[in-house]
Design a protein around this motif. Structure first.
Motif, PDB file in Angstrom:
ATOM      1  N   TRP A  48       0.846  -1.216   0.000  1.00 41.22           N
ATOM      2  CA  TRP A  48       0.000   0.000   0.000  1.00 41.22           C
ATOM      3  C   TRP A  48       0.870   1.250   0.000  1.00 41.22           C
ATOM      4  O   TRP A  48       0.626   2.199  -0.750  1.00 41.22           O
ATOM      5  N   LEU A  49       1.918   1.280   0.835  1.00 40.78           N
ATOM      6  CA  LEU A  49       2.783   2.457   0.925  1.00 40.78           C
ATOM      7  C   LEU A  49       3.467   2.751  -0.397  1.00 40.78           C
ATOM      8  O   LEU A  49       3.502   3.901  -0.857  1.00 40.78           O
ATOM      9  N   VAL A  50       4.015   1.717  -1.038  1.00 46.87           N
ATOM     10  CA  VAL A  50       4.744   1.946  -2.278  1.00 46.87           C
ATOM     11  C   VAL A  50       3.787   2.326  -3.410  1.00 46.87           C
ATOM     12  O   VAL A  50       4.154   3.109  -4.304  1.00 46.87           O
ATOM     13  N   PHE A  51       2.551   1.826  -3.377  1.00 45.09           N
ATOM     14  CA  PHE A  51       1.569   2.248  -4.382  1.00 45.09           C
ATOM     15  C   PHE A  51       1.236   3.728  -4.208  1.00 45.09           C
ATOM     16  O   PHE A  51       1.115   4.466  -5.191  1.00 45.09           O
ATOM     17  N   GLN A  52       1.098   4.165  -2.943  1.00 48.19           N
ATOM     18  CA  GLN A  52       0.879   5.583  -2.683  1.00 48.19           C
ATOM     19  C   GLN A  52       2.047   6.415  -3.181  1.00 48.19           C
ATOM     20  O   GLN A  52       1.866   7.496  -3.763  1.00 48.19           O
ATOM     21  N   MET A  53       3.263   5.934  -2.945  1.00 50.75           N
ATOM     22  CA  MET A  53       4.455   6.658  -3.388  1.00 50.75           C
ATOM     23  C   MET A  53       4.492   6.746  -4.907  1.00 50.75           C
ATOM     24  O   MET A  53       4.834   7.797  -5.469  1.00 50.75           O
ATOM     25  N   ASP A  54       4.141   5.674  -5.595  1.00 51.31           N
ATOM     26  CA  ASP A  54       4.145   5.679  -7.054  1.00 51.31           C
ATOM     27  C   ASP A  54       3.132   6.683  -7.593  1.00 51.31           C
ATOM     28  O   ASP A  54       3.422   7.443  -8.528  1.00 51.31           O
ATOM     29  N   CYS A  55       1.943   6.706  -6.984  1.00 54.51           N
ATOM     30  CA  CYS A  55       0.929   7.695  -7.390  1.00 54.51           C
ATOM     31  C   CYS A  55       1.418   9.110  -7.104  1.00 54.51           C
ATOM     32  O   CYS A  55       1.224  10.030  -7.909  1.00 54.51           O
ATOM     33  N   ALA A  56       2.059   9.305  -5.945  1.00 53.23           N
ATOM     34  CA  ALA A  56       2.552  10.631  -5.581  1.00 53.23           C
ATOM     35  C   ALA A  56       3.614  11.115  -6.553  1.00 53.23           C
ATOM     36  O   ALA A  56       3.688  12.307  -6.876  1.00 53.23           O
ATOM     37  N   ILE A  57       4.468  10.210  -7.039  1.00 48.12           N
ATOM     38  CA  ILE A  57       5.485  10.597  -8.020  1.00 48.12           C
ATOM     39  C   ILE A  57       4.823  11.119  -9.284  1.00 48.12           C
ATOM     40  O   ILE A  57       5.225  12.144  -9.847  1.00 48.12           O
ATOM     41  N   GLU A  58       3.772  10.422  -9.756  1.00 47.44           N
ATOM     42  CA  GLU A  58       3.068  10.861 -10.959  1.00 47.44           C
ATOM     43  C   GLU A  58       2.385  12.208 -10.736  1.00 47.44           C
ATOM     44  O   GLU A  58       2.443  13.093 -11.582  1.00 47.44           O
ATOM     45  N   VAL A  59       1.731  12.363  -9.574  1.00 45.23           N
ATOM     46  CA  VAL A  59       1.051  13.629  -9.270  1.00 45.23           C
ATOM     47  C   VAL A  59       2.061  14.761  -9.186  1.00 45.23           C
ATOM     48  O   VAL A  59       1.842  15.862  -9.714  1.00 45.23           O
ATOM     49  N   ALA A  60       3.193  14.521  -8.515  1.00 44.05           N
ATOM     50  CA  ALA A  60       4.223  15.555  -8.370  1.00 44.05           C
ATOM     51  C   ALA A  60       4.761  15.982  -9.724  1.00 44.05           C
ATOM     52  O   ALA A  60       5.002  17.169  -9.974  1.00 44.05           O
ATOM     53  N   ARG A  61       4.943  15.016 -10.608  1.00 47.06           N
ATOM     54  CA  ARG A  61       5.471  15.344 -11.931  1.00 47.06           C
ATOM     55  C   ARG A  61       4.468  16.149 -12.757  1.00 47.06           C
ATOM     56  O   ARG A  61       4.827  17.118 -13.423  1.00 47.06           O
ATOM     57  N   GLU A  62       3.188  15.758 -12.692  1.00 45.86           N
ATOM     58  CA  GLU A  62       2.188  16.417 -13.529  1.00 45.86           C
ATOM     59  C   GLU A  62       1.772  17.769 -12.965  1.00 45.86           C
ATOM     60  O   GLU A  62       1.545  18.722 -13.713  1.00 45.86           O
ATOM     61  N   ALA A  63       1.658  17.850 -11.630  1.00 45.51           N
ATOM     62  CA  ALA A  63       1.212  19.100 -11.013  1.00 45.51           C
ATOM     63  C   ALA A  63       2.369  20.038 -10.686  1.00 45.51           C
ATOM     64  O   ALA A  63       2.141  21.148 -10.210  1.00 45.51           O
ATOM     65  N   GLU A  64       3.611  19.581 -10.908  1.00 47.64           N
ATOM     66  CA  GLU A  64       4.805  20.388 -10.640  1.00 47.64           C
ATOM     67  C   GLU A  64       4.855  20.847  -9.190  1.00 47.64           C
ATOM     68  O   GLU A  64       5.041  22.026  -8.887  1.00 47.64           O
ATOM     69  N   ILE A  65       4.656  19.886  -8.273  1.00 56.00           N
ATOM     70  CA  ILE A  65       4.788  20.142  -6.847  1.00 56.00           C
ATOM     71  C   ILE A  65       5.784  19.134  -6.293  1.00 56.00           C
ATOM     72  O   ILE A  65       6.176  18.192  -6.974  1.00 56.00           O
ATOM     73  N   ALA A 105       2.626  16.046  -2.656  1.00 58.25           N
ATOM     74  CA  ALA A 105       1.781  15.169  -3.468  1.00 58.25           C
ATOM     75  C   ALA A 105       1.357  13.938  -2.668  1.00 58.25           C
ATOM     76  O   ALA A 105       0.205  13.507  -2.735  1.00 58.25           O
ATOM     77  N   PHE A 106       2.291  13.375  -1.872  1.00 53.29           N
ATOM     78  CA  PHE A 106       1.984  12.184  -1.077  1.00 53.29           C
ATOM     79  C   PHE A 106       0.883  12.485  -0.059  1.00 53.29           C
ATOM     80  O   PHE A 106      -0.042  11.692   0.127  1.00 53.29           O
ATOM     81  N   ARG A 107       0.974  13.656   0.591  1.00 52.08           N
ATOM     82  CA  ARG A 107      -0.054  14.023   1.570  1.00 52.08           C
ATOM     83  C   ARG A 107      -1.395  14.306   0.927  1.00 52.08           C
ATOM     84  O   ARG A 107      -2.429  14.261   1.595  1.00 52.08           O
ATOM     85  N   SER A 108      -1.405  14.611  -0.374  1.00 57.67           N
ATOM     86  CA  SER A 108      -2.636  15.050  -1.042  1.00 57.67           C
ATOM     87  C   SER A 108      -3.383  13.930  -1.745  1.00 57.67           C
ATOM     88  O   SER A 108      -4.425  14.178  -2.346  1.00 57.67           O
ATOM     89  N   ILE A 109      -2.857  12.689  -1.702  1.00 57.78           N
ATOM     90  CA  ILE A 109      -3.501  11.598  -2.452  1.00 57.78           C
ATOM     91  C   ILE A 109      -4.951  11.413  -2.023  1.00 57.78           C
ATOM     92  O   ILE A 109      -5.856  11.299  -2.855  1.00 57.78           O
ATOM     93  N   GLY A 110      -5.203  11.400  -0.709  1.00 56.91           N
ATOM     94  CA  GLY A 110      -6.568  11.223  -0.232  1.00 56.91           C
ATOM     95  C   GLY A 110      -7.491  12.332  -0.699  1.00 56.91           C
ATOM     96  O   GLY A 110      -8.622  12.077  -1.136  1.00 56.91           O
TER      97      GLY A 110
END
Length: 713
Positions: free
Chosen positions: A77-94, A99-104
């Motif tokens: 679960w943790l690494v899936f969250q991290m993978d999603c956060a990497i994508e969000v950080a790249r696309e949203a430029e944050i 990004a990790f805190r904002s997944i929920g």
């Protein structure tokens, strides 16, 4: 042949499971960032976690399985969250942590597709089963130490235990520094691996960093194997060495305690391995007696090789020194063959943690704690860094670096575009071999944003289908926004599959106050490249700034009026209106002035009830003119020429923010003879300023006549 039952070290097993789960996490993130299906690496997560527990713990027991499965569930679960956060950080430029805190929040608000998120997480969990289940089934087929039923010796002990045995108990503190020097660097290496993965994800799919990560993970596997091998002496606490019966014996006192006849404590070591130092004096005395009785039975030959007792108490017959270091002795001892099998020698490592122990004649017993093996740690960190930075340096692209943007200036607006966009000679741009972009600006006209949104959706829906997994589902509806300059606008973002294997996205900004529709289009034939295209289109959408109506175009300037007079508007708020400029004797009007534009211009007129114009009347006039404004066009009944939406004819661009109200406070009139006459009344003008013509097209509300002011520099 001698058989050995593996002894479980629960704490070491947990450490091994944690290290294994980290390795599985690295694999999942690395595979995902390489652009492949990350769920396949869930198999690696299951194998690495369970194998890690077995390698360091000695065996995979029931409690080991429970702990390992809990780690697999949590780490996956943790690494899936991290993978999603990497994508969000790249696309949203944050940054990654935001990004990790904002997944929920992103899930709750619909910025992340819930079906895509939960579906991938469930599939990732399912893919851990092929890795975990075979290991679990294999472990359940092998007998566990705790599951071995108490062994009752069939031979009676001849006589009382001898008293000539010498016991050598390990000093636990003597191996702490050695243990720390082995495992601490491995955690540092894991931290470096995670940093490198996050750094690589921020750089995009650059070949150099990706190959560096591949080499680094391969090196991590080797380092973990070497670390497990080097850590063997640190497990000295599980053994007691005894001299008795003319030989050196190695005793696994926890396994011995499982044999009913030799049990010396009721502690079973269910949660942690038995430690000799934690036994009471009575338990230790009983333990020594049990060991002496076991040695007597084995010396008398009453039990066959391979029995439970011979596995717990092993005779190191005829020991010979093979190798000696600062941390251990490696000795060989003679093992009796079975049947036709000849005798052979077997090697064993004895840690220098036993005060007074001389395993082989001529060796010196240890007198202090073993030193740390920090050379391994420094070598591990240096090797990991080299494995990452050497490929990173050799394969790094000279052009690698953050994207550089340049302004693109349209009619009334500016956006920031990637400097690698190349104009196609028309109204579009090309990037690389498979990315196409268009930026189109048109008057919004008398269409409302809602009507325009519906029309654009209908146009795109012809022959297209919405993308199955859009990047920006929450932006599909018409939404409100404000630019950095405080201008209100409405926007939306849509993603479509056009025909087959052709993908497009459209973002649009609509400002009624500016009478402007800006549409940004992105196209590609590669679904893999589509995500980059959509991200760039969204970036252009977020960079829009307007130039229309940003500044007062009338105050402080001079104008030549349509009747030949000259109007001077001084920056200090005073004006002079020369009726016959150039003439020696000319009448002039003097006074102060006020200029309003945009919504302030509407409010300034509506406030003056004597003119009978409401805000609705003024907005209707403005809205009526926004389809295309022609100051010199053929007038229709009721006013200005209007153009239908989509007409090939074009008029001048007007909007709320180019609508002006000018109030001249006439204080006095100076006649041709120089005499002054007080005035004391206001003249009110309203209309549009047209930048293309550098002209204000106004109506004098006092006389209901047209007035045109041409800018004079």
């Amino acid at each position: 042949m001698e058989q050995q039952t593996k002894h479980e070290n629960f704490v070491a097993g947990v450490v091994g499971a944690v290290l294994g789960s980290f390795l599985g996490a690295v694999c999942i993130i690395l595979v995902s960032q390489l652009g492949y299906v990350a769920v396949i690496s869930g198999v690696v997560m299951g194998v690495c976690t369970l194998k890690g527990y077995e390698l360091l713990g000695g065996t995979l027991s029931r409690k080991g399985i429970v702990v390992s499965l809990a780690l697999v569930l949590g780490m996956t679960w943790l690494v899936f969250q991290m993978d999603c956060a990497i994508e969000v950080a790249r696309e949203a430029e944050i940054d990654f942590f935001e990004a990790f805190r904002s997944i929920g929040y992103l899930l709750e608000e619909g910025y992340l597709n819930p079906r895509y998120y939960w579906g991938n997480l469930i599939v990732l969990y399912l893919f851990t089963l092929p890795g975990a289940v075979p290991l679990i089934l294999g472990a359940r087929k092998s007998p566990e130490e705790e599951a071995v039923p108490p062994y009752v010796s069939s031979a009676a002990a001849p006589g009382q235990p001898g008293s000539a045995c010498q016991f050598y108990i390990a000093e636990p503190r003597w191996m702490r520094r050695y243990r720390l020097s082995i495992f601490l660097p491995l955690f540092v290496v894991l931290g470096f691996v995670f940093w490198a993965l996050l750094y690589t994800s921020a750089q995009g799919n650059e070949w150099g960093p990706l190959m560096g990560c591949v080499a680094m993970v391969a090196g991590l596997v080797v380092l973990l194997s070497v670390g497990v091998h080097l850590a063997q002496p640190s497990q000295a606490g599980r053994w007691i060495y005894v001299r008795g019966g003319g030989a050196l014996w190695r005793v696994d006192f926890q396994l011995l305690n499982l044999i009913l006849e030799f049990r010396f404590t009721n502690k079973r070591g269910a949660l942690r391995a038995l430690e000799w130092g934690r036994l009471s004096e009575e338990e230790q005395r009983a333990g020594r007696e049990a060991i002496e009785r076991a040695i007597q039975q084995l010396t008398a030959g009453q039990l066959p090789p391979g029995s439970a007792l011979s596995r717990a108490v092993a005779c190191l017959a005829d020991p010979q020194l093979e190798k000696e270091t600062s941390w251990f002795w490696k000795i060989s001892y003679r093992v009796r063959g079975g049947g036709t099998e000849p005798e052979r020698r077997k090697k064993v490592v004895i840690a220098k943690a036993y005060p007074g122990l001389v395993p082989v004649p001529g060796t010196t017993p240890p007198e202090k704690a073993a030193p740390g093996r920090w050379g391994f740690g420094l070598a591990a960190i240096a090797l990991t860094a080299a494995l990452f930075f050497i490929p990173y340096t050799l394969l790094a692209s000279p052009a690698a670096g953050p994207a550089v943007y340049r302004p693109y200036v349209g009619e009334g607006f500016t956006v920031q575009i990637d400097e690698t966009w190349e104009s196609d000679g028309a109204d579009g741009f090309v990037k690389g071999n498979d990315e196409y972009y268009r930026i189109i600006a048109t008057p919004l006209g008398a269409y409302t944003p809602e009507e325009t949104y519906d029309d654009l959706c209908s146009i795109w829906a012809e022959g297209c289908i919405p993308l199955k997994d859009p990047m920006y589902p929450a932006l599909w509806d018409l939404s409100d926004g404000v630019t950095g300059d405080g201008d209100d606008y409405q926007f939306f973002f849509q993603e479509w599959e056009i025909d087959e294997d052709f993908y497009g996205c459209l973002s649009a900004v609509m400002s009624v106050d500016k009478n402007l529709l800006i549409s940004i289009h992105g196209y590609t034939t590669s679904l893999k490249k589509y995500h980059q295209v959509a991200m760039e289109v969204a970036g252009v959408l977020n960079s829009v700034t307007f130039q229309i109506g940003q500044e007062d175009a009338i105050s402080g300037r001079n104008f030549l009026c349509g009747d030949g007079s000259q109007l001077y508007l001084d920056p200090d708020g005073s004006f002079l209106w020369d009726q016959t400029p150039g003439s020696e004797a000319s009448a002039c009007y003097l006074g102060t002035y006020e200029v309003f534009y945009g919504q302030d211009a509407v409010d300034a007129i509506a406030f003056r009830e004597e003119y009978g114009l409401t805000r609705e009347d003024l907005w209707e006039t403005i809205f009526y003119s926004m389809d295309g404004y022609w100051p010199d066009g053929a007038p229709l009944e009721g006013g200005y020429t209007t153009l239908a939406f989509g007409s090939e004819e074009t008029g001048y661009h007007v909007c709320l923010d180019t609508f002006y109200t000018v109030i001249l406070h006439n204080e006095s009139m100076v006649h041709e003879d120089g005499s002054a006459e007080p005035m004391g009344y206001d003249t009110v003008y309203l209309g549009f300023y047209i930048p293309e013509l550098e002209m204000a097209d106004l109506i004098n509300l006092n006389t209901a006549t047209d007035a045109r002011w041409y800018l004079q520099e």
